[in-house]
Design a protein around this motif. Sequence first.
Motif, PDB file in Angstrom:
ATOM      1  N   SER A  99       0.843  -1.201   0.000  1.00  0.00           N
ATOM      2  CA  SER A  99       0.000   0.000   0.000  1.00  0.00           C
ATOM      3  C   SER A  99       0.874   1.246   0.000  1.00  0.00           C
ATOM      4  O   SER A  99       1.314   1.678   1.071  1.00  0.00           O
ATOM      5  N   GLU A 115       2.410  12.720   8.544  1.00  0.00           N
ATOM      6  CA  GLU A 115       1.271  13.614   8.780  1.00  0.00           C
ATOM      7  C   GLU A 115       0.050  12.816   9.232  1.00  0.00           C
ATOM      8  O   GLU A 115      -0.720  13.250  10.090  1.00  0.00           O
ATOM      9  N   TYR A 117      -0.002  10.204  11.029  1.00  0.00           N
ATOM     10  CA  TYR A 117       0.121   9.768  12.426  1.00  0.00           C
ATOM     11  C   TYR A 117       0.476  10.913  13.363  1.00  0.00           C
ATOM     12  O   TYR A 117       0.764  10.683  14.540  1.00  0.00           O
TER      13      TYR A 117
ATOM     14  N   GLY B   7      -2.279  16.221  11.501  1.00  0.00           N
ATOM     15  CA  GLY B   7      -3.137  15.074  11.286  1.00  0.00           C
ATOM     16  C   GLY B   7      -3.785  14.631  12.578  1.00  0.00           C
ATOM     17  O   GLY B   7      -4.574  13.704  12.593  1.00  0.00           O
ATOM     18  N   ASP B  13      -6.253  16.875   9.738  1.00  0.00           N
ATOM     19  CA  ASP B  13      -6.511  15.734   8.843  1.00  0.00           C
ATOM     20  C   ASP B  13      -7.014  16.217   7.482  1.00  0.00           C
ATOM     21  O   ASP B  13      -6.627  15.700   6.435  1.00  0.00           O
ATOM     22  N   ASN B  17      -4.976  15.830   3.806  1.00  0.00           N
ATOM     23  CA  ASN B  17      -5.562  15.122   2.666  1.00  0.00           C
ATOM     24  C   ASN B  17      -5.767  16.032   1.463  1.00  0.00           C
ATOM     25  O   ASN B  17      -5.596  15.596   0.319  1.00  0.00           O
ATOM     26  N   ASP B  94      -7.527   4.712  -4.871  1.00  0.00           N
ATOM     27  CA  ASP B  94      -6.974   4.661  -3.519  1.00  0.00           C
ATOM     28  C   ASP B  94      -7.337   3.343  -2.831  1.00  0.00           C
ATOM     29  O   ASP B  94      -6.537   2.791  -2.085  1.00  0.00           O
ATOM     30  N   GLY B  98      -4.581   0.246  -1.871  1.00  0.00           N
ATOM     31  CA  GLY B  98      -4.463  -0.053  -0.439  1.00  0.00           C
ATOM     32  C   GLY B  98      -4.288   1.187   0.427  1.00  0.00           C
ATOM     33  O   GLY B  98      -4.256   1.090   1.651  1.00  0.00           O
ATOM     34  N   MET B  99      -4.162   2.364  -0.205  1.00  0.00           N
ATOM     35  CA  MET B  99      -3.964   3.592   0.584  1.00  0.00           C
ATOM     36  C   MET B  99      -5.192   3.904   1.444  1.00  0.00           C
ATOM     37  O   MET B  99      -5.085   4.419   2.547  1.00  0.00           O
ATOM     38  N   GLU B 101      -7.232   1.758   2.879  1.00  0.00           N
ATOM     39  CA  GLU B 101      -7.193   0.927   4.092  1.00  0.00           C
ATOM     40  C   GLU B 101      -6.093   1.399   5.035  1.00  0.00           C
ATOM     41  O   GLU B 101      -6.262   1.393   6.247  1.00  0.00           O
ATOM     42  N   LYS B 102      -4.974   1.831   4.457  1.00  0.00           N
ATOM     43  CA  LYS B 102      -3.871   2.334   5.288  1.00  0.00           C
ATOM     44  C   LYS B 102      -4.353   3.527   6.115  1.00  0.00           C
ATOM     45  O   LYS B 102      -4.033   3.646   7.292  1.00  0.00           O
ATOM     46  N   ILE B 103      -5.134   4.389   5.481  1.00  0.00           N
ATOM     47  CA  ILE B 103      -5.651   5.560   6.196  1.00  0.00           C
ATOM     48  C   ILE B 103      -6.662   5.127   7.263  1.00  0.00           C
ATOM     49  O   ILE B 103      -6.666   5.643   8.376  1.00  0.00           O
ATOM     50  N   LEU B 104      -7.488   4.129   6.923  1.00  0.00           N
ATOM     51  CA  LEU B 104      -8.473   3.660   7.913  1.00  0.00           C
ATOM     52  C   LEU B 104      -7.798   3.024   9.125  1.00  0.00           C
ATOM     53  O   LEU B 104      -8.360   3.026  10.224  1.00  0.00           O
ATOM     54  N   ALA B 105      -6.599   2.476   8.931  1.00  0.00           N
ATOM     55  CA  ALA B 105      -5.881   1.865  10.056  1.00  0.00           C
ATOM     56  C   ALA B 105      -5.060   2.902  10.817  1.00  0.00           C
ATOM     57  O   ALA B 105      -4.354   2.559  11.756  1.00  0.00           O
ATOM     58  N   SER B 106      -5.140   4.154  10.399  1.00  0.00           N
ATOM     59  CA  SER B 106      -4.405   5.237  11.079  1.00  0.00           C
ATOM     60  C   SER B 106      -5.395   6.044  11.924  1.00  0.00           C
ATOM     61  O   SER B 106      -6.609   5.862  11.808  1.00  0.00           O
ATOM     62  N   PRO B 107      -4.887   6.971  12.748  1.00  0.00           N
ATOM     63  CA  PRO B 107      -5.823   7.746  13.574  1.00  0.00           C
ATOM     64  C   PRO B 107      -6.632   8.785  12.799  1.00  0.00           C
ATOM     65  O   PRO B 107      -7.484   9.451  13.371  1.00  0.00           O
ATOM     66  N   MET B 108      -6.357   8.942  11.500  1.00  0.00           N
ATOM     67  CA  MET B 108      -7.125   9.927  10.724  1.00  0.00           C
ATOM     68  C   MET B 108      -8.613   9.595  10.720  1.00  0.00           C
ATOM     69  O   MET B 108      -8.992   8.437  10.646  1.00  0.00           O
ATOM     70  N   ARG B 109      -9.435  10.636  10.744  1.00  0.00           N
ATOM     71  CA  ARG B 109     -10.885  10.417  10.695  1.00  0.00           C
ATOM     72  C   ARG B 109     -11.300  10.246   9.232  1.00  0.00           C
ATOM     73  O   ARG B 109     -10.949  11.097   8.400  1.00  0.00           O
TER      74      ARG B 109
END
Lengths: 327, 275
Positions: A99, A115, A117, B7, B13, B17, B94, B98-99, B101-109
Motif C-alpha cells: 500500500s 502527517e 500519524y 493530522g 486531517d 488530505n 486509492d 491499499g492507501m 485501508e492504510k488511512i483507515l488503520a491510522s488515527p485519521m478520521r
Amino acid sequence: MGQQKRIDGVPTDSAIDVRGLRVTYADGTTAVDDIDMTVREGEFFGFLGPNGAGKTTTIKVLATLLTPSDGEVRVNGFNIRTDGRDVRKSIGYMAQETSVDPELTVEENVRFACEMYGVSRDERDRRVLTLLSLVDLADVADKPADKLSGGMQKRLDAAMALVHEPPVVFLDEPTTGLDPEARDRLWDYFRRINDQGTTIVLTTQYLEEADKLCDRLVLVQDGSVIIKGSPNDLKGRVGEEILDVELTGDEGARRRAAEIARDLGPFNSNAIEETDNGISVTGNSVREHGTTLLVALDEAGISVVGFDVREPTLDDVFLTVTGEGLT
Amino acid sequence: MTDELSGNSFGGDVVVNTKRWGLKAIRNPFVLAVSLIQPLVFLVLFLTVFGNVAGTAVNGTIPGIGYETFLLPAIVMQVALASAVSSGVGLVNDIETGMFEKILASPMRPSAMLLGKILADFVRIVVQIAVVVVIGFLLGAQIETGVLGILGVVGVGVVFSGWYLAFSNALAVLTEDQESTTLVANLLQLPLLFLSSSFLPIKALPEWIQPVALVNPVTYGVDVARSIILGRNVVSNLPLANSPLEAFFVLLTVDFLFAVAGIFLLLITTRSDVQ
C-alpha cells in the motif's frame, strides 16, 4: 503512553490480549472461531496458517478494520471496540498487498505517513531520513513510488508503517511475492526494529520465515488455534529427528514400507507418514535405527533411492498436528 | 508537541488530505484535461448545430441574449459533473492501491479524509470552470456582470459539484470498482443535463420532461449561474425557488443531504461487514 497498561484494572505486560475472538461475515462464513492469545511486549510473534485460516481477518480485527462478532480484544491496553482511535495511534499496520501512493515520490509517501500519524513538524525531517536509510531507499527518495521494484515498494510500505515509532506493528504476509534477496532484506529490517523493542505480530504462510524470526507463534487452521509455543518447543514436540526415505514404486510400495517401519518396533507408529515419494519417520532414535529400516525395506524388495536424516521443521509440526502439510 | 497541521486534529486531517490530493492532481494533469474535453466539444457542437434554432426559443424566454450566453452556464455545470465523476474514480484508485485501508488503520478520521479530498477536487473544478468560462467568452458569450460575474459562476459551479462529488465517492466506496463507478456516474450525466434547463428553456422542453426538469438540481445550478452572468433574475418558475438566492440555497441543501448520506455510507462500509 507513559502509564502502566491495565486490563480489568490489573497491571499487564501484554501488548495484545485476545479472548474468545469470533468473526462471522455477513454471508455466514465463520473466519475466526474462538481464538485466545496473548502477545507480550517486545515479542516477535508469529501467526501461521494456510490460506483462508483466518490470519488476515484476525489482524484486521486487531488493527480495528473489522469489528468482531464476539470476544474481547485489547491492544496496548486499549479496547478495540471503545478505544479504536487510541489503538490506531499506537499501532503500525502493513497490509498483505503493498500500500503506497504510486503518484507520490518515495519521500512524499513517508511524509504523508508522518502527517497521518501526527508526527510533529520538528521531527518529520529526522524521521524521514532515518527511515529511508533504514530501508535502503534514501538514494531513490525523489523517485515516484510506481517506478520502484516490488521489493522496494514493500520496504517503503514498511517504513510508512513505522513513522510514528509504534509500540506494536502488524505485518500481514509482508514478504509474499518477493524474491529471496528482497525477503532477506525485509527480515533483517524487521529484526532490527524488534531489537529496538517494537512488538511485532507477523502473519505468514512461510514457515521458514516464522522459524527464523519469531519468539513464539500460533498455528491456526479453519479459524481456530491448533497449537502454540516457541518454534523450538513446537519442533521438539514432533521429535528430535526425521528420517526421509525416498522410494521407487507406487502407492502400494509406500504403504508396505510404512507397515514395515511400524512393525520394526523402535519407531512410534503415529510418527510414520507416507509422503509424495516415500515415507517419513519421526522419533528420538531415528539415526540409531535407520539402517535397520533400510535393510528391512531392501529385504522386502522395496527399492530405496535415497534417504536423509534431518531436524524437524515447522512444516513437520503442522503435518503432525493437522495431517496435512502447510507448504 | 501538538502540531495543528499534523493530522491529529480534524482540521489537520483535512489539510493533510487536501494537500495529498492536490499533489496527485498536479502529477496527473491528464485527468484535468480529459474531464474538460467533452463539455468543450458540447459547447462548440451545440453552438454550431443548434445555435440558430435554439436561439429563437431562448429569446422567447430570456429576451436579448445569444445562445452562447444561454449555453455557457450549462457547460459550466457539465464540467462540474464530469469532474465530480473523476473524483470517485480517484477514490477507487486509492482503494485498489491499499492507501484507503492504510488511512483507515491510522488515527485519521475517515470523514476528514473525504472532506480533504473533496476540497482538493473543488480547487481542480475551479481551474476547469475558469478555462471553460474563458473559452465561452472567446466564443461570444456575454458576461454582463464582468469579473464579479465570472467569480460568481465559478462559485456556483463549485457548490453545484458538491452533491455529485459526494455521489461519485459514495459509488466508489460501494462498488470499489473503477468501471462501475465511471459507468454509473457517466450514465446519469447526460440525462441530468438534457432533462433540465441546460440546453433549452423549460417551457420549450417536451411536456413529459418539464416536471423532471423542475426538480433537477442541474436546473437550479444553471439558472443561478445564468442569473449571475446576466445580472438579473432569470430563474425558471421552479417549485422550490423563485430567485437566484433561493435556488442557491436549494443547491446547498442538496449538497448537505448528499454529503451526509455519503459520509454515513463511508462510515458503515469501511469498518465492518461482520454479523
